[in-house]
Design a protein around this motif. Sequence first.
Motif, PDB file in Angstrom:
ATOM      1  N   ALA A   1       0.821  -1.215   0.000  1.00 53.88           N
ATOM      2  CA  ALA A   1       0.000   0.000   0.000  1.00 53.88           C
ATOM      3  C   ALA A   1       0.854   1.263   0.000  1.00 53.88           C
ATOM      4  O   ALA A   1       0.336   2.360  -0.263  1.00 53.88           O
ATOM      5  CB  ALA A   1      -0.935   0.006   1.203  1.00 53.88           C
TER       6      ALA A   1
ATOM      7  N   ARG B   1       3.477   4.179  -4.827  1.00 54.29           N
ATOM      8  CA  ARG B   1       2.915   5.397  -5.412  1.00 54.29           C
ATOM      9  C   ARG B   1       3.208   5.405  -6.910  1.00 54.29           C
ATOM     10  O   ARG B   1       4.369   5.570  -7.288  1.00 54.29           O
ATOM     11  CB  ARG B   1       3.537   6.643  -4.758  1.00 54.29           C
ATOM     12  N   PRO B   2       2.227   5.219  -7.782  1.00 54.49           N
ATOM     13  CA  PRO B   2       0.799   5.026  -7.503  1.00 54.49           C
ATOM     14  C   PRO B   2       0.515   3.595  -7.048  1.00 54.49           C
ATOM     15  O   PRO B   2       1.425   2.758  -7.041  1.00 54.49           O
ATOM     16  CB  PRO B   2       0.152   5.322  -8.852  1.00 54.49           C
ATOM     17  N   ARG B   3      -0.745   3.332  -6.730  1.00 52.21           N
ATOM     18  CA  ARG B   3      -1.155   2.022  -6.256  1.00 52.21           C
ATOM     19  C   ARG B   3      -0.812   0.955  -7.288  1.00 52.21           C
ATOM     20  O   ARG B   3      -1.003   1.134  -8.487  1.00 52.21           O
ATOM     21  CB  ARG B   3      -2.665   2.033  -5.986  1.00 52.21           C
TER      22      ARG B   3
ATOM     23  N   LYS C   1      -3.442  -5.115  -9.123  1.00 50.89           N
ATOM     24  CA  LYS C   1      -3.701  -6.296  -8.294  1.00 50.89           C
ATOM     25  C   LYS C   1      -2.783  -7.446  -8.683  1.00 50.89           C
ATOM     26  O   LYS C   1      -2.306  -8.188  -7.817  1.00 50.89           O
ATOM     27  CB  LYS C   1      -5.165  -6.736  -8.421  1.00 50.89           C
TER      28      LYS C   1
ATOM     29  N   ARG D   1       0.486  -6.885  -6.963  1.00 49.79           N
ATOM     30  CA  ARG D   1       0.371  -7.145  -5.522  1.00 49.79           C
ATOM     31  C   ARG D   1       0.306  -8.644  -5.256  1.00 49.79           C
ATOM     32  O   ARG D   1       0.934  -9.154  -4.313  1.00 49.79           O
ATOM     33  CB  ARG D   1      -0.868  -6.449  -4.952  1.00 49.79           C
TER      34      ARG D   1
ATOM     35  N   ASP E   1       7.884   2.350  -7.802  1.00 55.16           N
ATOM     36  CA  ASP E   1       7.375   3.708  -8.007  1.00 55.16           C
ATOM     37  C   ASP E   1       8.067   4.439  -9.150  1.00 55.16           C
ATOM     38  O   ASP E   1       7.479   5.326  -9.765  1.00 55.16           O
ATOM     39  CB  ASP E   1       7.563   4.545  -6.736  1.00 55.16           C
TER      40      ASP E   1
END
Length: 855
Positions: free
Chosen positions: A188, A191-193, A196, A199, A290
């Motif tokens: 989390a 930056r940016p997210r 999925k 992750r 990032d």
Amino acid sequence: MTFASASPAALPPSGLPGLDPKWSRLIATPGLDTGRTWHVLDNQVGNPRLTLLCVHGNPTWSYLWRDLIVSAPDDVRVIAIDHLDMGFSERTGTTRRLKQRIDDLSALTDEIGLTGPVVTVGHDWGGPISLGWAQRNREQIAGIVLMNTAVHQPKGSRAPSLIRMVRVRGVLKGVCETSPTFIRGTMALARPRLRKSIRDAYEAPYRNPGRRSAIATFVEDIPLSEDHPSHQTLEEIAADLEQFAEVPVLLLWGPSDPVFSDLYLRDLAGRLPTAVIHRFIGSGHLLPEDADIASAVFPWVDQLENPAKLAPPIEEREPLWAALDRRASDDDVAIVEMGPEGEKVSITFAELQSVVVRTSAGLVDLGVVKGDRIALMVPPGIDLAVCVFAAWRIGAVVVLADAGLGIPGMGRAMASANPAYLIGIPKALAAARTLGWPGIRISTTKLPPTRTRLLRVAATLDEIRSRGEGQQKPPTPMSTDIAAIGFTSGATGPAKGVVYLHHQLEAQRDAIVDLYRIGLSDSLVAAFGPFALAGTLMGLPSAVPDMKVTSPASLTARALSDAVHAVKATLVFASPAALGNITATAGGIPADQATDMDGVRLLMSAGAPVPALVLRAAVKLMPNAEAHTPYGMTEVMPVADIDLGEIEDAGMGDGVCVGSPVPDVEVAISALDPNGEPTGALTIDHGVVGEVCIRTPHMRHGYDKLWVTSHTASQPEGWHRSGDVGHIDADGRLWIQGRIGHVVTTASGPVTPVGIEHAVGTLPDVALVAVIGVGPRGAQQVVVVIVPTSGAGRPGVADEELADRVRAEAGDVDVAAVLRVPSLPVDKRHNSKIDRTRIARWAERVLSGGRMGRI
């Protein structure tokens, strides 16, 4: 702590984004414990010229380095390891502390047969581990790269709150092992997210508590006290960094990291004297996700084997304070500060010299040493001149970031520059106290005791001067020492700290004196912030008119004439926006000051294109003045020069004619390719459109803590890439057509904006124009956004008749849409540079069916 169970190493599952299965290897280390097996990513280059050894932290795995592997040159090997008990390496069922992990890595590289030259790359807890390995293998080390890591808790600071919170009794196991909270919390921070799928890829090795046990032990192994088992090992690593005093080091940093803040960057930079730094503004803890770290690492690696050429010899010049020294016994006025009712306060050259010498000695007595950075949040005038020249005399570095950046921009500038001292007016000191800007605070004025304590003010300028009474003059700096860091306006991207050495500012001073034949009979009105110190540098009487520093357009004709009258000015420097308001308020000049305006021989205006009509109107108020518009930028000024007559002779063209290069300045063009990108091949052939490149003794040294930016902007070596697009005409004059980032990349080729803007701007009912592109690069559509002279009211689509006339002025360029707005956004420093990027975002939204709204 022990693990619930052990499990063998394995290969990652197929289909993880960006991960080539061919990179994965399982490597056994039979001599480690009872034999351990590792998972590593390895591009397996044979006979490499260099190897990157990449070491991840907690709770990531070698997947963190996939972009380095895919971007690596063909002759560079990249090995990215998964620590034992992490990623897809073996779960050993043991607790492995810092020293053991260094032993583990050594065993692995021995098994691989890794030989030099090696560049270690470490992130997070992988930083100390990679450094520990490097210290044991010093003979192989060609360089060191570190990202968002630490080797020491700086004195007086506390460990990161996130780490302390997780280490609370009863929290560690639940957050790190029993649940995936820690790894998901780390993701989390991106930056940016992250998508999925990315992750999920990071979580792939940690799908159950048994596979997450080392996440907990890694956190637990961070030594927060001296009795911690790994404290001594970490202290030894920090102390032994001395052996890398001559080893090239690259520090890449995400400054928005809540764990490893700039506090740790500064600590590492202090321990590694050869370190160059790049802070990726907007990036955080997961820097390799990032930012494009490959664009930093590989150009830096190339420099290890291809060092920069020796710089040309530096011409010996007078120091920056030489003009003050020459007038040390002169009672003529040096600086006049104007107020609403005329002259407010003044100082003679003799007084100014005395105050500067005492202030410099007082700063030394306070503790300022050569190289210390002093941020100056002082408006143009006497105090600013005193602070700047006092700092220069003792080798301190002045940091200048004007209020036009706004509070967020000022905060970013202060975080980047990290001044040791901050001299400011009370309002600036209050902002520094509230927002936590760094630096020991010095006030320009005496404050009540309560406010002094509240703002944590260490001294006032008067107290500094008193401390300097009777002190010996401190030694002066070398011409190769850093003199100043001045931040760009932020009008064409994030504000950057531009670094100037003493000899570069000396050369700039001399270039301006020679170009405009400035002598001791001259005097100056500096109505443009960046030139507030020009008069003192040249030993000229100067006046600062009554105006808002952050609003050049606030300068009135009366305020200008008051300033001209105060010093009988022969030179006036004002921004284009200021000239517009001067002519609009010309009726305010008193009759008895009209003759003073006749004495102005030179009017200079820069910072943005200056229309001939504006210059002509301004010259009517100064009928004997020759109007010039020098072209340049924060990084180099002046580059070219043109006078009003030459502007009118040049007429309309594709862009703005800024004149011929001034003496000692070389200008060349890096031609654009079909995608609107500079090719890097320099030419002086006329008519070639491309990026304007500049070489001169008075250009900047680099950008502060922006190594990638400095390197990129200095290619070809020794040149400055301006970011401006233009061409050289058949007469050797330079024309500026816009910014690289504003080139519209259509299917038929690149289109530059300024020529179209000028053509459309000749329409009688058009007050202001911006040409922007919407759509994907390579297939963008040209859109013209106008401000009608009658006012637009609400934003909308221009009527058909006006749109047809706009398209006619655009010539062969196909204009997809013409939009009208009540105003266009401009920068605060110049009040005249149009923010085309912001306008393009608005137009993209509008033309995609979004509501008009405000820009």
